[in-house]
Motif scaffolding. Structure first.
Motif, PDB file in Angstrom:
ATOM      1  N   ALA A  96       0.841  -1.209   0.000  1.00 48.49           N
ATOM      2  CA  ALA A  96       0.000   0.000   0.000  1.00 48.49           C
ATOM      3  C   ALA A  96       0.870   1.250   0.000  1.00 48.49           C
ATOM      4  O   ALA A  96       0.588   2.215  -0.713  1.00 48.49           O
ATOM      5  N   GLN A  97       1.939   1.235   0.789  1.00 39.10           N
ATOM      6  CA  GLN A  97       2.844   2.390   0.850  1.00 39.10           C
ATOM      7  C   GLN A  97       3.560   2.594  -0.481  1.00 39.10           C
ATOM      8  O   GLN A  97       3.668   3.727  -0.974  1.00 39.10           O
ATOM      9  N   ALA A  98       4.024   1.506  -1.077  1.00 35.62           N
ATOM     10  CA  ALA A  98       4.720   1.606  -2.368  1.00 35.62           C
ATOM     11  C   ALA A  98       3.772   2.144  -3.439  1.00 35.62           C
ATOM     12  O   ALA A  98       4.175   2.974  -4.269  1.00 35.62           O
ATOM     13  N   ARG A  99       2.523   1.707  -3.423  1.00 39.95           N
ATOM     14  CA  ARG A  99       1.548   2.204  -4.390  1.00 39.95           C
ATOM     15  C   ARG A  99       1.327   3.702  -4.204  1.00 39.95           C
ATOM     16  O   ARG A  99       1.300   4.461  -5.172  1.00 39.95           O
ATOM     17  N   ALA A 100       1.182   4.121  -2.949  1.00 34.50           N
ATOM     18  CA  ALA A 100       0.970   5.548  -2.675  1.00 34.50           C
ATOM     19  C   ALA A 100       2.161   6.368  -3.169  1.00 34.50           C
ATOM     20  O   ALA A 100       1.992   7.430  -3.774  1.00 34.50           O
ATOM     21  N   GLU A 101       3.367   5.864  -2.933  1.00 36.42           N
ATOM     22  CA  GLU A 101       4.573   6.566  -3.383  1.00 36.42           C
ATOM     23  C   GLU A 101       4.650   6.599  -4.904  1.00 36.42           C
ATOM     24  O   GLU A 101       5.012   7.613  -5.493  1.00 36.42           O
ATOM     25  N   ARG A 102       4.291   5.481  -5.535  1.00 36.70           N
ATOM     26  CA  ARG A 102       4.335   5.417  -6.999  1.00 36.70           C
ATOM     27  C   ARG A 102       3.334   6.398  -7.608  1.00 36.70           C
ATOM     28  O   ARG A 102       3.643   7.110  -8.552  1.00 36.70           O
ATOM     29  N   MET A 103       2.144   6.448  -7.035  1.00 39.96           N
ATOM     30  CA  MET A 103       1.124   7.362  -7.553  1.00 39.96           C
ATOM     31  C   MET A 103       1.533   8.822  -7.316  1.00 39.96           C
ATOM     32  O   MET A 103       1.318   9.664  -8.179  1.00 39.96           O
ATOM     33  N   ALA A 104       2.127   9.112  -6.161  1.00 37.32           N
ATOM     34  CA  ALA A 104       2.575  10.476  -5.885  1.00 37.32           C
ATOM     35  C   ALA A 104       3.667  10.885  -6.881  1.00 37.32           C
ATOM     36  O   ALA A 104       3.657  12.008  -7.405  1.00 37.32           O
ATOM     37  N   LYS A 105       4.586   9.967  -7.155  1.00 35.89           N
ATOM     38  CA  LYS A 105       5.657  10.241  -8.120  1.00 35.89           C
ATOM     39  C   LYS A 105       5.068  10.472  -9.513  1.00 35.89           C
ATOM     40  O   LYS A 105       5.456  11.414 -10.208  1.00 35.89           O
TER      41      LYS A 105
END
Length: 171
Positions: free
Chosen positions: A84-93
Motif C-alpha cells: 500500500a505504501q509503495a503504491r501511494a509513493e508510486r502514484m505520488a511520483k
C-alpha cells in the motif's frame, strides 16, 4: 456466521469506512475552500492509512485464523502495508511527474509513456512477488474455505482502479 454474511459485513464495513472518509474530506475541503462535494477530491494520507487498516482488519477477520495461523499473520500484514505504501509513493511520483510536464508544456511522447508504464508495471510486479512470498507460508496452512475467502477478500479489498491509471484517468 456463514461466508455470505461475513463477506456482506466486510463489504458494508469497507463502504462505510470509505463513505465516512469521503464525507469527512468533503467537510474539511468545504472549510478550506477546496472543491465542492462531487468534484474530484484527493484522499489524504490519514484517510489512506485508515482505509488500509480497515482492509487489512477485514481480511484477517474474514479468514478466521486459528492460533497457529495467527503466528504467520504479521508477515502478511507487513507485506500488505508495504504494498500500500509503495503504491501511494508510486502514484505520488506519477502525479508529480505529470504536474511538472504540464508546467513545462510537455505532453510526453508515446515511447516515453510506454517506458513509464513498463517501469510502473515492473514495480507492481515486484510488490506482488513480495506479497506472494509473504502469503505463501500462511496459505499452506489454510483450509479450503479460508483459501476461497482469501481470494475473494483480497479482490474486494483492492482499491478500484488500482494502478489502472493512464494520464490520471481510470479506464
Amino acid at each position: 456466521m456463514n461466508m455470505n454474511k461475513v463477506f456482506a459485513a466486510l463489504t458494508l464495513s469497507a463502504a462505510l469506512a470509505a463513505s465516512g472518509a469521503a464525507f469527512a474530506q468533503q467537510a474539511d475541503g468545504a472549510k478550506a475552500g477546496q472543491p465542492a462535494p462531487g468534484k474530484h477530491q484527493r484522499i489524504s494520507a490519514d484517510d489512506r492509512a485508515a482505509l488500509t487498516d480497515a482492509r487489512i482488519a477485514g481480511l484477517k477477520a474474514g479468514l478466521k485464523l486459528n492460533a497457529d495461523q495467527e503466528k504467520l499473520w504479521p508477515g502478511v500484514e507487513k507485506a500488505l502495508r508495504d504494498a500500500a505504501q509503495a503504491r501511494a509513493e508510486r502514484m505520488a511520483k506519477f502525479k508529480e511527474e505529470r504536474k511538472e510536464a504540464r508546467e513545462e508544456g510537455k505532453k510526453g511522447d508515446f515511447v516515453e509513456r510506454l517506458r513509464r508504464g513498463a517501469d510502473m508495471a515492473t514495480e507492481r510486479a515486484t510488490e506482488m512477488r513480495k506479497l506472494a512470498d509473504a502469503v505463501d507460508p500462511l496459505y499452506k496452512t489454510l483450509d479450503d474455505g479460508q483459501k476461497r475467502r482469501l481470494g475473494m477478500l483480497l479482490r474486494a479489498s483492492v482499491p478500484h482502479g488500482m494502478d489502472h491509471h493512464k494520464h490520471g484517468k481510470r479506464h
